[in-house]
Design a protein around this motif. Sequence first.
Motif, PDB file in Angstrom:
ATOM      1  N   THR A   3      57.951  33.064  35.218  1.00  0.00           N
ATOM      2  CA  THR A   3      58.110  34.478  34.865  1.00  0.00           C
ATOM      3  C   THR A   3      56.762  35.068  34.460  1.00  0.00           C
ATOM      4  OG1 THR A   3      60.384  34.134  34.158  1.00  0.00           O
ATOM      5  CG2 THR A   3      59.280  36.097  33.314  1.00  0.00           C
ATOM      6  N   TYR A   4      56.010  34.334  33.668  1.00  0.00           N
ATOM      7  CA  TYR A   4      54.679  34.769  33.239  1.00  0.00           C
ATOM      8  C   TYR A   4      53.807  35.072  34.460  1.00  0.00           C
ATOM      9  CZ  TYR A   4      49.871  34.489  31.608  1.00  0.00           C
ATOM     10  OH  TYR A   4      48.549  34.754  31.370  1.00  0.00           O
ATOM     11  N   TRP A   5      53.764  34.145  35.428  1.00  0.00           N
ATOM     12  CA  TRP A   5      52.902  34.324  36.590  1.00  0.00           C
ATOM     13  C   TRP A   5      53.377  35.463  37.492  1.00  0.00           C
ATOM     14  CZ3 TRP A   5      48.212  33.079  36.228  1.00  0.00           C
ATOM     15  CH2 TRP A   5      47.829  31.991  35.463  1.00  0.00           C
ATOM     16  N   ARG A   6      54.669  35.681  37.573  1.00  0.00           N
ATOM     17  CA  ARG A   6      55.174  36.830  38.338  1.00  0.00           C
ATOM     18  C   ARG A   6      54.743  38.142  37.680  1.00  0.00           C
ATOM     19  NH1 ARG A   6      59.876  33.810  38.574  1.00  0.00           N
ATOM     20  NH2 ARG A   6      60.974  35.219  37.168  1.00  0.00           N
ATOM     21  N   ILE A   7      54.802  38.189  36.349  1.00  0.00           N
ATOM     22  CA  ILE A   7      54.363  39.384  35.621  1.00  0.00           C
ATOM     23  C   ILE A   7      52.859  39.585  35.781  1.00  0.00           C
ATOM     24  CG2 ILE A   7      54.074  40.388  33.310  1.00  0.00           C
ATOM     25  CD1 ILE A   7      56.804  39.035  32.611  1.00  0.00           C
ATOM     26  N   MET A   8      52.095  38.512  35.653  1.00  0.00           N
ATOM     27  CA  MET A   8      50.641  38.607  35.831  1.00  0.00           C
ATOM     28  C   MET A   8      50.306  39.101  37.229  1.00  0.00           C
ATOM     29  SD  MET A   8      48.460  37.992  33.417  1.00  0.00           S
ATOM     30  CE  MET A   8      46.981  37.415  34.229  1.00  0.00           C
ATOM     31  N   ASP A   9      50.978  38.595  38.229  1.00  0.00           N
ATOM     32  CA  ASP A   9      50.718  39.006  39.603  1.00  0.00           C
ATOM     33  C   ASP A   9      50.983  40.500  39.774  1.00  0.00           C
ATOM     34  OD1 ASP A   9      50.047  38.342  42.389  1.00  0.00           O
ATOM     35  OD2 ASP A   9      52.148  38.818  42.768  1.00  0.00           O
ATOM     36  N   ALA A  10      52.106  40.958  39.275  1.00  0.00           N
ATOM     37  CA  ALA A  10      52.438  42.383  39.376  1.00  0.00           C
ATOM     38  C   ALA A  10      51.433  43.237  38.616  1.00  0.00           C
ATOM     39  CB  ALA A  10      53.850  42.631  38.856  1.00  0.00           C
ATOM     40  N   ALA A  11      51.057  42.800  37.428  1.00  0.00           N
ATOM     41  CA  ALA A  11      50.110  43.565  36.614  1.00  0.00           C
ATOM     42  C   ALA A  11      48.733  43.633  37.267  1.00  0.00           C
ATOM     43  CB  ALA A  11      50.004  42.957  35.220  1.00  0.00           C
ATOM     44  N   MET A  12      48.231  42.514  37.740  1.00  0.00           N
ATOM     45  CA  MET A  12      46.902  42.492  38.350  1.00  0.00           C
ATOM     46  C   MET A  12      46.877  43.336  39.621  1.00  0.00           C
ATOM     47  SD  MET A  12      44.759  40.747  36.496  1.00  0.00           S
ATOM     48  CE  MET A  12      45.548  41.665  35.203  1.00  0.00           C
ATOM     49  N   LYS A  13      47.900  43.226  40.437  1.00  0.00           N
ATOM     50  CA  LYS A  13      47.940  44.031  41.656  1.00  0.00           C
ATOM     51  C   LYS A  13      48.059  45.521  41.338  1.00  0.00           C
ATOM     52  CE  LYS A  13      49.596  40.398  44.682  1.00  0.00           C
ATOM     53  NZ  LYS A  13      50.755  39.814  45.385  1.00  0.00           N
ATOM     54  N   ILE A  22      39.378  43.665  36.835  1.00  0.00           N
ATOM     55  CA  ILE A  22      39.840  42.547  36.031  1.00  0.00           C
ATOM     56  C   ILE A  22      38.736  42.144  35.060  1.00  0.00           C
ATOM     57  CG2 ILE A  22      40.584  40.143  36.102  1.00  0.00           C
ATOM     58  CD1 ILE A  22      41.535  40.681  38.984  1.00  0.00           C
ATOM     59  N   GLY A  23      39.077  42.003  33.817  1.00  0.00           N
ATOM     60  CA  GLY A  23      38.131  41.546  32.815  1.00  0.00           C
ATOM     61  C   GLY A  23      38.844  40.804  31.706  1.00  0.00           C
ATOM     62  N   GLY A  33      41.621  34.311  37.885  1.00  0.00           N
ATOM     63  CA  GLY A  33      40.927  33.935  39.108  1.00  0.00           C
ATOM     64  C   GLY A  33      41.666  34.202  40.398  1.00  0.00           C
ATOM     65  N   PRO A  34      42.991  34.002  40.436  1.00  0.00           N
ATOM     66  CA  PRO A  34      43.696  34.216  41.699  1.00  0.00           C
ATOM     67  C   PRO A  34      43.597  35.643  42.256  1.00  0.00           C
ATOM     68  CG  PRO A  34      45.058  32.922  40.211  1.00  0.00           C
ATOM     69  CD  PRO A  34      43.868  33.397  39.424  1.00  0.00           C
ATOM     70  N   TRP A  35      43.170  36.599  41.442  1.00  0.00           N
ATOM     71  CA  TRP A  35      43.120  37.998  41.891  1.00  0.00           C
ATOM     72  C   TRP A  35      41.708  38.520  42.092  1.00  0.00           C
ATOM     73  CZ3 TRP A  35      46.271  36.088  38.068  1.00  0.00           C
ATOM     74  CH2 TRP A  35      47.615  35.999  38.408  1.00  0.00           C
ATOM     75  N   ILE A  36      40.702  37.710  41.822  1.00  0.00           N
ATOM     76  CA  ILE A  36      39.327  38.197  41.915  1.00  0.00           C
ATOM     77  C   ILE A  36      38.975  38.640  43.328  1.00  0.00           C
ATOM     78  CG2 ILE A  36      36.905  37.573  41.670  1.00  0.00           C
ATOM     79  CD1 ILE A  36      37.683  35.856  39.330  1.00  0.00           C
ATOM     80  N   HIS A  37      39.460  37.932  44.330  1.00  0.00           N
ATOM     81  CA  HIS A  37      39.142  38.330  45.711  1.00  0.00           C
ATOM     82  C   HIS A  37      39.688  39.720  46.029  1.00  0.00           C
ATOM     83  CE1 HIS A  37      43.216  36.789  46.162  1.00  0.00           C
ATOM     84  NE2 HIS A  37      43.280  37.461  47.297  1.00  0.00           N
ATOM     85  N   LEU A  38      40.731  40.147  45.328  1.00  0.00           N
ATOM     86  CA  LEU A  38      41.260  41.508  45.510  1.00  0.00           C
ATOM     87  C   LEU A  38      40.446  42.532  44.723  1.00  0.00           C
ATOM     88  CD1 LEU A  38      45.073  40.729  45.097  1.00  0.00           C
ATOM     89  CD2 LEU A  38      43.806  41.065  47.237  1.00  0.00           C
ATOM     90  N   PRO A  41      36.545  42.645  46.897  1.00  0.00           N
ATOM     91  CA  PRO A  41      36.691  42.099  48.251  1.00  0.00           C
ATOM     92  C   PRO A  41      35.402  42.047  49.075  1.00  0.00           C
ATOM     93  CG  PRO A  41      37.664  44.283  48.140  1.00  0.00           C
ATOM     94  CD  PRO A  41      37.299  43.891  46.741  1.00  0.00           C
ATOM     95  N   THR A  42      34.477  42.960  48.846  1.00  0.00           N
ATOM     96  CA  THR A  42      33.237  42.928  49.637  1.00  0.00           C
ATOM     97  C   THR A  42      32.246  41.910  49.103  1.00  0.00           C
ATOM     98  OG1 THR A  42      32.297  44.749  48.346  1.00  0.00           O
ATOM     99  CG2 THR A  42      33.457  45.327  50.383  1.00  0.00           C
ATOM    100  N   MET A  43      32.327  41.603  47.820  1.00  0.00           N
ATOM    101  CA  MET A  43      31.421  40.638  47.207  1.00  0.00           C
ATOM    102  C   MET A  43      31.948  39.222  47.342  1.00  0.00           C
ATOM    103  SD  MET A  43      30.902  39.130  43.577  1.00  0.00           S
ATOM    104  CE  MET A  43      32.543  39.511  43.233  1.00  0.00           C
ATOM    105  N   TRP A  44      33.250  39.091  47.480  1.00  0.00           N
ATOM    106  CA  TRP A  44      33.860  37.771  47.403  1.00  0.00           C
ATOM    107  C   TRP A  44      33.374  36.776  48.452  1.00  0.00           C
ATOM    108  CZ3 TRP A  44      34.921  35.827  43.313  1.00  0.00           C
ATOM    109  CH2 TRP A  44      35.575  34.613  43.245  1.00  0.00           C
ATOM    110  N   PRO A  45      33.226  37.139  49.716  1.00  0.00           N
ATOM    111  CA  PRO A  45      32.715  36.173  50.691  1.00  0.00           C
ATOM    112  C   PRO A  45      31.319  35.659  50.336  1.00  0.00           C
ATOM    113  CG  PRO A  45      33.693  38.046  51.804  1.00  0.00           C
ATOM    114  CD  PRO A  45      33.631  38.390  50.346  1.00  0.00           C
ATOM    115  N   VAL A  46      30.498  36.502  49.733  1.00  0.00           N
ATOM    116  CA  VAL A  46      29.150  36.091  49.316  1.00  0.00           C
ATOM    117  C   VAL A  46      29.239  35.060  48.204  1.00  0.00           C
ATOM    118  CG1 VAL A  46      26.970  36.878  48.328  1.00  0.00           C
ATOM    119  CG2 VAL A  46      28.165  38.301  50.006  1.00  0.00           C
ATOM    120  N   VAL A  47      30.083  35.312  47.215  1.00  0.00           N
ATOM    121  CA  VAL A  47      30.266  34.369  46.109  1.00  0.00           C
ATOM    122  C   VAL A  47      30.764  33.024  46.640  1.00  0.00           C
ATOM    123  CG1 VAL A  47      31.597  33.888  44.017  1.00  0.00           C
ATOM    124  CG2 VAL A  47      30.656  36.168  44.398  1.00  0.00           C
TER     125      VAL A  47
END
Length: 67
Positions: A3-13, A22-23, A33-38, A41-47
């Motif tokens: 339930t926690y992770w479902r709420i986190m996913d909805a909140a981050m999105k 995200i901070g 971390g699971p949402w940083i690529h979102l 998105p333009t910096m993520w492939p470089v990282v």
Amino acid sequence: ESTYWRIMDAAMKAVISVDGTIGHHHGIGVNKGPWIHLDAPTMWPVVQKIKDALDPYGIMNPGKLGL
């Protein structure tokens, strides 16, 4: 816990969908971390390429920053 992770996913999105970012006072780390690529998105492939070049075996800080 699921339930926690479902709420986190909805909140981050939701935050990212309105151009929020995200901070955290201890950094992003594992929890967000699971949402940083979102979030960056333009910096993520470089990282990812830098991480792959410096840590080809994935042993440095595994799971941090969604890597």
